[in-house]
Design a protein around this motif. Structure first.
Motif, PDB file in Angstrom:
ATOM      1  N   THR A   1       0.816  -1.215   0.000  1.00  0.00           N
ATOM      2  CA  THR A   1       0.000   0.000   0.000  1.00  0.00           C
ATOM      3  C   THR A   1       0.844   1.257   0.000  1.00  0.00           C
ATOM      4  O   THR A   1       0.403   2.309  -0.486  1.00  0.00           O
ATOM      5  CB  THR A   1      -0.930   0.034   1.217  1.00  0.00           C
ATOM      6  N   GLY A   2       2.059   1.179   0.545  1.00  0.00           N
ATOM      7  CA  GLY A   2       2.919   2.351   0.567  1.00  0.00           C
ATOM      8  C   GLY A   2       4.038   2.326  -0.444  1.00  0.00           C
ATOM      9  O   GLY A   2       4.250   3.284  -1.180  1.00  0.00           O
ATOM     10  N   MET A   3       4.769   1.193  -0.499  1.00  0.00           N
ATOM     11  CA  MET A   3       6.056   1.193  -1.186  1.00  0.00           C
ATOM     12  C   MET A   3       6.030   0.684  -2.625  1.00  0.00           C
ATOM     13  O   MET A   3       7.036   0.779  -3.327  1.00  0.00           O
ATOM     14  CB  MET A   3       7.051   0.330  -0.392  1.00  0.00           C
ATOM     15  N   LEU A   4       4.926   0.142  -3.087  1.00  0.00           N
ATOM     16  CA  LEU A   4       4.938  -0.549  -4.378  1.00  0.00           C
ATOM     17  C   LEU A   4       5.304   0.387  -5.536  1.00  0.00           C
ATOM     18  O   LEU A   4       6.195   0.076  -6.341  1.00  0.00           O
ATOM     19  CB  LEU A   4       3.587  -1.221  -4.632  1.00  0.00           C
ATOM     20  N   GLU A   5       4.634   1.531  -5.644  1.00  0.00           N
ATOM     21  CA  GLU A   5       4.945   2.432  -6.760  1.00  0.00           C
ATOM     22  C   GLU A   5       6.392   2.907  -6.678  1.00  0.00           C
ATOM     23  O   GLU A   5       7.091   2.982  -7.702  1.00  0.00           O
ATOM     24  CB  GLU A   5       3.997   3.626  -6.782  1.00  0.00           C
ATOM     25  N   HIS A   6       6.848   3.214  -5.481  1.00  0.00           N
ATOM     26  CA  HIS A   6       8.237   3.643  -5.298  1.00  0.00           C
ATOM     27  C   HIS A   6       9.203   2.597  -5.832  1.00  0.00           C
ATOM     28  O   HIS A   6      10.114   2.892  -6.620  1.00  0.00           O
ATOM     29  CB  HIS A   6       8.497   3.887  -3.808  1.00  0.00           C
ATOM     30  N   HIS A   7       9.000   1.340  -5.441  1.00  0.00           N
ATOM     31  CA  HIS A   7       9.927   0.288  -5.848  1.00  0.00           C
ATOM     32  C   HIS A   7       9.846   0.020  -7.352  1.00  0.00           C
ATOM     33  O   HIS A   7      10.855  -0.314  -7.977  1.00  0.00           O
ATOM     34  CB  HIS A   7       9.646  -0.987  -5.055  1.00  0.00           C
ATOM     35  N   ILE A   8       8.657   0.147  -7.939  1.00  0.00           N
ATOM     36  CA  ILE A   8       8.529  -0.021  -9.390  1.00  0.00           C
ATOM     37  C   ILE A   8       9.393   1.010 -10.116  1.00  0.00           C
ATOM     38  O   ILE A   8      10.096   0.689 -11.087  1.00  0.00           O
ATOM     39  CB  ILE A   8       7.055   0.092  -9.832  1.00  0.00           C
ATOM     40  N   ARG A   9       9.365   2.239  -9.640  1.00  0.00           N
ATOM     41  CA  ARG A   9      10.175   3.286 -10.273  1.00  0.00           C
ATOM     42  C   ARG A   9      11.670   2.984 -10.114  1.00  0.00           C
ATOM     43  O   ARG A   9      12.462   3.210 -11.046  1.00  0.00           O
ATOM     44  CB  ARG A   9       9.831   4.650  -9.678  1.00  0.00           C
ATOM     45  N   VAL A  10      12.064   2.475  -8.950  1.00  0.00           N
ATOM     46  CA  VAL A  10      13.468   2.125  -8.733  1.00  0.00           C
ATOM     47  C   VAL A  10      13.870   0.958  -9.640  1.00  0.00           C
ATOM     48  O   VAL A  10      14.952   0.962 -10.242  1.00  0.00           O
ATOM     49  CB  VAL A  10      13.732   1.796  -7.254  1.00  0.00           C
ATOM     50  N   VAL A  11      13.003  -0.034  -9.756  1.00  0.00           N
ATOM     51  CA  VAL A  11      13.279  -1.177 -10.628  1.00  0.00           C
ATOM     52  C   VAL A  11      13.449  -0.718 -12.076  1.00  0.00           C
ATOM     53  O   VAL A  11      14.374  -1.162 -12.780  1.00  0.00           O
ATOM     54  CB  VAL A  11      12.148  -2.223 -10.508  1.00  0.00           C
ATOM     55  N   ASP A  12      12.583   0.155 -12.553  1.00  0.00           N
ATOM     56  CA  ASP A  12      12.697   0.661 -13.919  1.00  0.00           C
ATOM     57  C   ASP A  12      14.041   1.368 -14.127  1.00  0.00           C
ATOM     58  O   ASP A  12      14.700   1.192 -15.162  1.00  0.00           O
ATOM     59  CB  ASP A  12      11.552   1.621 -14.227  1.00  0.00           C
ATOM     60  N   ALA A  13      14.448   2.171 -13.147  1.00  0.00           N
ATOM     61  CA  ALA A  13      15.723   2.887 -13.253  1.00  0.00           C
ATOM     62  C   ALA A  13      16.900   1.920 -13.187  1.00  0.00           C
ATOM     63  O   ALA A  13      17.925   2.132 -13.852  1.00  0.00           O
ATOM     64  CB  ALA A  13      15.818   3.932 -12.143  1.00  0.00           C
ATOM     65  N   TYR A  14      16.755   0.872 -12.404  1.00  0.00           N
ATOM     66  CA  TYR A  14      17.819  -0.134 -12.295  1.00  0.00           C
ATOM     67  C   TYR A  14      18.019  -0.849 -13.638  1.00  0.00           C
ATOM     68  O   TYR A  14      19.153  -1.047 -14.086  1.00  0.00           O
ATOM     69  CB  TYR A  14      17.456  -1.139 -11.202  1.00  0.00           C
ATOM     70  N   ARG A  15      16.922  -1.227 -14.265  1.00  0.00           N
ATOM     71  CA  ARG A  15      17.020  -1.858 -15.587  1.00  0.00           C
ATOM     72  C   ARG A  15      17.680  -0.912 -16.597  1.00  0.00           C
ATOM     73  O   ARG A  15      18.540  -1.316 -17.385  1.00  0.00           O
ATOM     74  CB  ARG A  15      15.626  -2.240 -16.090  1.00  0.00           C
ATOM     75  N   ALA A  16      17.265   0.352 -16.575  1.00  0.00           N
ATOM     76  CA  ALA A  16      17.813   1.328 -17.519  1.00  0.00           C
ATOM     77  C   ALA A  16      19.310   1.534 -17.306  1.00  0.00           C
ATOM     78  O   ALA A  16      20.033   1.881 -18.250  1.00  0.00           O
ATOM     79  CB  ALA A  16      17.072   2.654 -17.381  1.00  0.00           C
ATOM     80  N   ALA A  17      19.777   1.292 -16.081  1.00  0.00           N
ATOM     81  CA  ALA A  17      21.202   1.448 -15.765  1.00  0.00           C
ATOM     82  C   ALA A  17      22.018   0.214 -16.131  1.00  0.00           C
ATOM     83  O   ALA A  17      23.235   0.204 -15.923  1.00  0.00           O
ATOM     84  CB  ALA A  17      21.371   1.772 -14.284  1.00  0.00           C
ATOM     85  N   GLY A  18      21.368  -0.826 -16.645  1.00  0.00           N
ATOM     86  CA  GLY A  18      22.082  -2.019 -17.086  1.00  0.00           C
ATOM     87  C   GLY A  18      21.909  -3.242 -16.218  1.00  0.00           C
ATOM     88  O   GLY A  18      22.474  -4.307 -16.512  1.00  0.00           O
ATOM     89  N   GLY A  19      21.119  -3.117 -15.129  1.00  0.00           N
ATOM     90  CA  GLY A  19      20.908  -4.259 -14.245  1.00  0.00           C
ATOM     91  C   GLY A  19      19.812  -5.183 -14.738  1.00  0.00           C
ATOM     92  O   GLY A  19      19.015  -4.826 -15.610  1.00  0.00           O
ATOM     93  N   LYS A  20      19.784  -6.370 -14.176  1.00  0.00           N
ATOM     94  CA  LYS A  20      18.758  -7.357 -14.504  1.00  0.00           C
ATOM     95  C   LYS A  20      17.864  -7.559 -13.284  1.00  0.00           C
ATOM     96  O   LYS A  20      18.332  -7.546 -12.146  1.00  0.00           O
ATOM     97  CB  LYS A  20      19.405  -8.687 -14.895  1.00  0.00           C
ATOM     98  N   VAL A  21      16.569  -7.749 -13.517  1.00  0.00           N
ATOM     99  CA  VAL A  21      15.596  -7.945 -12.448  1.00  0.00           C
ATOM    100  C   VAL A  21      15.056  -9.365 -12.544  1.00  0.00           C
ATOM    101  O   VAL A  21      14.663  -9.816 -13.625  1.00  0.00           O
ATOM    102  CB  VAL A  21      14.453  -6.913 -12.552  1.00  0.00           C
ATOM    103  N   VAL A  22      15.061 -10.083 -11.416  1.00  0.00           N
ATOM    104  CA  VAL A  22      14.611 -11.477 -11.411  1.00  0.00           C
ATOM    105  C   VAL A  22      13.265 -11.594 -10.711  1.00  0.00           C
ATOM    106  O   VAL A  22      12.937 -10.812  -9.812  1.00  0.00           O
ATOM    107  CB  VAL A  22      15.645 -12.406 -10.734  1.00  0.00           C
ATOM    108  N   LEU A  23      12.479 -12.574 -11.133  1.00  0.00           N
ATOM    109  CA  LEU A  23      11.149 -12.830 -10.584  1.00  0.00           C
ATOM    110  C   LEU A  23      11.144 -14.265 -10.070  1.00  0.00           C
ATOM    111  O   LEU A  23      10.648 -15.184 -10.727  1.00  0.00           O
ATOM    112  CB  LEU A  23      10.066 -12.640 -11.655  1.00  0.00           C
TER     113      LEU A  23
END
Length: 261
Positions: free
Chosen positions: A118-140
């Protein structure tokens, strides 16, 4: 064109105005002190899966929290209002963004999670998007697998690359370390974790580097920081309206894009 350099004073003011930092209204001081005693006793989930918490006294743990947040360090003081120093919050956000940028530049894998959607989800989505753009990989990890935690249907639902505990229909708030412990039954493990509550604690317990969101009543998460583990801890209120975190994710985006402050 290069993005506009964030004004740190404006970020601090905006975080205070949104209740993310500054005077802490959500969790009054007496309850916060009781929480420290509980995590050393009856409230197993409050330790977030961190075994070393039991080595410390309540007074010592409050001291760690005070260093991170600027709150009063006297365990006998139940009258002073608790607050989170915005200066420390902004410094920690910047340190966390640099840590993630270094990982992204190496192509490292990130597992992003939250026990407070309820609080952190949108924040973390934005961080994840920036992490990918910086060359990192995101795992599920373990996506679409039934976990059956606590004898009932459970799963990790990934929204925008961020894992949340779900029951098949709803995202759930949780302090438990069990969801992350279940995720880490899968392999390979991520190189670094973004998380809070038991998601962060269980990752740190297993030696994974972590960027950690810590509310003022999530005191167990101060322990690995005090022990010098590879954990960057960001002190902030973790359940404000999602828009209130925009100053934080803006700073993450700026630093992950290769700039500094």
């Amino acid at each position: 064109d290069d993005p506009v350099r964030p004004d740190l004073e404006q970020i601090k003011d905006a975080l205070v105005a949104g209740g993310v930092a500054g005077p802490h209204q959500s969790h009054p001081r007496p309850g916060n002190i009781r929480k420290i005693h509980a995590l050393l006793g009856v409230d197993r989930d409050a330790a977030f899966g961190l075994s070393s918490v039991a080595r410390y006294s309540a007074r010592e743990i409050l001291g760690f929290v005070s260093e991170l947040t600027g709150c009063p360090a006297d365990i006998e003081d139940l009258e002073s209002p608790d607050s989170i120093d915005p200066e420390r919050t902004v410094a920690a956000i910047a340190a966390a963004a640099r840590r993630l940028r270094a990982a992204a530049e190496q192509g490292s894998t990130l597992l992003a999670t939250t026990g407070h959607p309820t609080g952190m989800l949108e924040h973390h989505i934005r961080v994840v998007d920036a992490y990918r753009a910086a060359g990192g990989k995101v795992v599920l990890l373990r996506e679409e697998e039934r976990l059956d935690l606590w004898g009932r249907r459970s799963e990790i639902c990934y929204v925008g690359g961020v894992g949340c505990l779900a029951d098949g229909a709803s995202l759930k708030h949780t302090h438990s370390a069990a969801p992350m412990e279940a995720l880490l039954e899968a392999s390979p493990w991520p190189d670094i974790v973004l998380g809070d509550h038991g998601f962060a604690g269980a990752a740190i317990e297993r030696g994974l580097p972590a960027v950690v969101v810590m509310d003022i009543n999530d005191q167990a998460l101060s322990v690995p920081w005090a022990e010098g583990r590879d954990a960057v801890v960001i002190p902030l209120d973790d359940n404000r309206p999602p828009r209130c975190y925009e100053p934080s994710w803006t700073l993450f985006e700026y630093i992950l894009a290769g700039h500094d402050i």
